[in-house]
Design a protein around this motif. Structure first.
Motif, PDB file in Angstrom:
ATOM      1  N   VAL A   1       0.784  -1.314   0.048  1.00  0.00           N
ATOM      2  CA  VAL A   1      -0.071   0.064  -0.051  1.00  0.00           C
ATOM      3  C   VAL A   1       0.909   1.368   0.042  1.00  0.00           C
ATOM      4  CG1 VAL A   1      -1.917   1.277   1.325  1.00  0.00           C
ATOM      5  CG2 VAL A   1      -1.975  -1.134   1.101  1.00  0.00           C
ATOM      6  N   ASP A   2       2.014   1.238   0.517  1.00  0.00           N
ATOM      7  CA  ASP A   2       3.068   2.334   0.730  1.00  0.00           C
ATOM      8  C   ASP A   2       3.371   2.777  -0.845  1.00  0.00           C
ATOM      9  OD1 ASP A   2       2.868   2.514   3.372  1.00  0.00           O
ATOM     10  OD2 ASP A   2       4.719   1.492   3.664  1.00  0.00           O
ATOM     11  N   ALA A   3       3.463   1.862  -1.626  1.00  0.00           N
ATOM     12  CA  ALA A   3       3.800   2.195  -3.069  1.00  0.00           C
ATOM     13  C   ALA A   3       2.656   2.834  -3.668  1.00  0.00           C
ATOM     14  CB  ALA A   3       4.024   0.841  -3.953  1.00  0.00           C
ATOM     15  N   LEU A   4       1.519   2.853  -3.164  1.00  0.00           N
ATOM     16  CA  LEU A   4       0.235   3.620  -3.910  1.00  0.00           C
ATOM     17  C   LEU A   4       0.083   4.887  -3.401  1.00  0.00           C
ATOM     18  CD1 LEU A   4      -2.097   0.386  -3.913  1.00  0.00           C
ATOM     19  CD2 LEU A   4      -0.811   1.280  -5.714  1.00  0.00           C
ATOM     20  N   VAL A   5       0.472   5.131  -2.295  1.00  0.00           N
ATOM     21  CA  VAL A   5       0.074   6.327  -1.709  1.00  0.00           C
ATOM     22  C   VAL A   5       0.706   7.745  -2.314  1.00  0.00           C
ATOM     23  CG1 VAL A   5       1.015   8.073   0.419  1.00  0.00           C
ATOM     24  CG2 VAL A   5       0.712   5.695   0.841  1.00  0.00           C
ATOM     25  N   ASP A   6       1.813   7.703  -3.165  1.00  0.00           N
ATOM     26  CA  ASP A   6       2.003   8.866  -4.036  1.00  0.00           C
ATOM     27  C   ASP A   6       1.510   8.731  -5.341  1.00  0.00           C
ATOM     28  OD1 ASP A   6       3.423  10.378  -1.987  1.00  0.00           O
ATOM     29  OD2 ASP A   6       5.211   9.086  -2.051  1.00  0.00           O
ATOM     30  N   THR A   8      -0.879   8.494  -8.718  1.00  0.00           N
ATOM     31  CA  THR A   8      -2.021   9.407  -9.429  1.00  0.00           C
ATOM     32  C   THR A   8      -3.164   8.300  -9.952  1.00  0.00           C
ATOM     33  OG1 THR A   8      -0.526  11.103  -9.771  1.00  0.00           O
ATOM     34  CG2 THR A   8      -2.489  10.968 -11.032  1.00  0.00           C
ATOM     35  N   LEU A   9      -2.486   7.413 -10.295  1.00  0.00           N
ATOM     36  CA  LEU A   9      -3.505   6.475 -11.104  1.00  0.00           C
ATOM     37  C   LEU A   9      -2.866   5.005 -11.209  1.00  0.00           C
ATOM     38  CD1 LEU A   9      -5.738   6.397 -13.493  1.00  0.00           C
ATOM     39  CD2 LEU A   9      -4.169   6.904 -15.224  1.00  0.00           C
ATOM     40  N   PHE A  10      -3.703   4.174 -11.101  1.00  0.00           N
ATOM     41  CA  PHE A  10      -3.072   2.671 -11.113  1.00  0.00           C
ATOM     42  C   PHE A  10      -3.625   1.994 -12.544  1.00  0.00           C
ATOM     43  CE2 PHE A  10      -3.708  -2.054 -10.736  1.00  0.00           C
ATOM     44  CZ  PHE A  10      -2.277  -2.249  -9.895  1.00  0.00           C
ATOM     45  N   VAL A  11      -2.717   1.521 -13.221  1.00  0.00           N
ATOM     46  CA  VAL A  11      -3.028   1.174 -14.655  1.00  0.00           C
ATOM     47  C   VAL A  11      -2.461  -0.328 -14.733  1.00  0.00           C
ATOM     48  CG1 VAL A  11      -2.346   1.457 -17.055  1.00  0.00           C
ATOM     49  CG2 VAL A  11      -2.442   3.157 -15.381  1.00  0.00           C
ATOM     50  N   LEU A  12      -3.329  -1.439 -15.210  1.00  0.00           N
ATOM     51  CA  LEU A  12      -2.923  -2.794 -15.159  1.00  0.00           C
ATOM     52  C   LEU A  12      -3.641  -3.369 -16.546  1.00  0.00           C
ATOM     53  CD1 LEU A  12      -1.902  -5.273 -13.878  1.00  0.00           C
ATOM     54  CD2 LEU A  12      -4.441  -5.681 -13.212  1.00  0.00           C
ATOM     55  N   PRO A  13      -2.634  -3.075 -17.534  1.00  0.00           N
ATOM     56  CA  PRO A  13      -2.740  -3.488 -18.913  1.00  0.00           C
ATOM     57  C   PRO A  13      -2.836  -5.049 -19.164  1.00  0.00           C
ATOM     58  CG  PRO A  13      -0.952  -2.564 -18.996  1.00  0.00           C
ATOM     59  CD  PRO A  13      -1.377  -2.403 -17.551  1.00  0.00           C
ATOM     60  N   SER A  14      -3.342  -5.879 -18.435  1.00  0.00           N
ATOM     61  CA  SER A  14      -3.299  -7.295 -18.380  1.00  0.00           C
ATOM     62  C   SER A  14      -3.818  -7.990 -19.574  1.00  0.00           C
ATOM     63  CB  SER A  14      -3.555  -7.645 -17.085  1.00  0.00           C
ATOM     64  OG  SER A  14      -3.324  -9.331 -17.027  1.00  0.00           O
ATOM     65  N   VAL A  24      -8.256  -3.741  -6.424  1.00  0.00           N
ATOM     66  CA  VAL A  24      -8.972  -3.780  -5.486  1.00  0.00           C
ATOM     67  C   VAL A  24      -8.073  -3.033  -4.502  1.00  0.00           C
ATOM     68  CG1 VAL A  24     -10.125  -4.677  -3.744  1.00  0.00           C
ATOM     69  CG2 VAL A  24     -10.738  -5.565  -5.903  1.00  0.00           C
ATOM     70  N   GLU A  25      -6.784  -3.254  -4.219  1.00  0.00           N
ATOM     71  CA  GLU A  25      -5.847  -2.660  -3.479  1.00  0.00           C
ATOM     72  C   GLU A  25      -5.711  -1.192  -3.949  1.00  0.00           C
ATOM     73  OE1 GLU A  25      -2.654  -5.385  -3.662  1.00  0.00           O
ATOM     74  OE2 GLU A  25      -3.270  -6.403  -1.990  1.00  0.00           O
ATOM     75  N   ALA A  26      -5.565  -0.922  -5.072  1.00  0.00           N
ATOM     76  CA  ALA A  26      -5.459   0.238  -5.452  1.00  0.00           C
ATOM     77  C   ALA A  26      -6.564   1.419  -5.330  1.00  0.00           C
ATOM     78  CB  ALA A  26      -5.079   0.479  -7.155  1.00  0.00           C
ATOM     79  N   ALA A  80     -12.711   9.546  -5.427  1.00  0.00           N
ATOM     80  CA  ALA A  80     -13.766   9.899  -4.451  1.00  0.00           C
ATOM     81  C   ALA A  80     -14.513   8.540  -4.299  1.00  0.00           C
ATOM     82  CB  ALA A  80     -14.332  11.322  -4.436  1.00  0.00           C
ATOM     83  N   ARG A  81     -14.935   7.925  -5.327  1.00  0.00           N
ATOM     84  CA  ARG A  81     -15.572   6.636  -5.353  1.00  0.00           C
ATOM     85  C   ARG A  81     -15.069   5.584  -5.125  1.00  0.00           C
ATOM     86  NH1 ARG A  81     -17.807   9.872  -9.603  1.00  0.00           N
ATOM     87  NH2 ARG A  81     -16.590   8.677 -11.216  1.00  0.00           N
ATOM     88  N   ALA A  82     -13.611   5.455  -5.198  1.00  0.00           N
ATOM     89  CA  ALA A  82     -12.873   4.183  -5.137  1.00  0.00           C
ATOM     90  C   ALA A  82     -13.114   3.673  -3.826  1.00  0.00           C
ATOM     91  CB  ALA A  82     -11.342   4.662  -5.556  1.00  0.00           C
ATOM     92  N   ARG A  83     -12.567   4.238  -2.643  1.00  0.00           N
ATOM     93  CA  ARG A  83     -12.768   3.476  -1.336  1.00  0.00           C
ATOM     94  C   ARG A  83     -14.050   3.083  -1.253  1.00  0.00           C
ATOM     95  NH1 ARG A  83      -9.790   1.929   2.499  1.00  0.00           N
ATOM     96  NH2 ARG A  83     -10.159   2.403   4.742  1.00  0.00           N
TER      97      ARG A  83
END
Length: 120
Positions: A1-6, A8-14, A24-26, A80-83
């Motif tokens: 989670v610490d890696a996500l703190v700073d 802006t956006l999470f991208v998973l082009p899987s 979900v963690e992001a 704002a809707r994520a969490r």
């Protein structure tokens, strides 16, 4: 989670994710996400408006990255809707209540037994 703190956006082009726990963690960290339609929670992400869903192609990925990075309002509204989305769908208390309701329903309406095929 610490890696996500700073972030802006999470991208998973899987090309394939059976669930997408990192997504979900992001979201739990308050990040909007960009994922492909090969991440199995893509329908939920799109419906909740917490990110974008793209095909597994370079051009749509480039376009979405550009759109999201250039639009702080889009990122903020999705963030704002994520969490709340994660809490409503993936919090252990919520999951436990759903399972409890599921088992209660089974007690009141047990599935009908089906004939077994003979074993040879």
């Amino acid at each position: 989670v610490d890696a996500l703190v700073d972030a802006t956006l999470f991208v998973l082009p899987s090309y394939h994710e059976n669930f997408g726990i990192a997504v979900v963690e992001a979201l739990a960290a308050g990040l909007p996400v960009i994922i492909t339609d090969q991440v199995n929670i893509h329908k939920e992400i799109a419906a909740a408006g917490v990110g974008a869903v793209i095909p597994t192609e370079i051009e749509p990925l480039k376009n979405e990255l550009t759109r999201w990075m250039q639009n702080p309002e889009l990122r903020a509204s999705s963030a704002a809707r994520a969490r709340p989305f994660v809490i409503a769908h993936y919090d252990w208390k919520t999951i436990a209540i759903r399972w409890q309701q599921h088992y209660a329903a089974l007690l009141h309406n047990p599935p009908r037994a089906t004939p077994q095929s003979p074993v040879n």
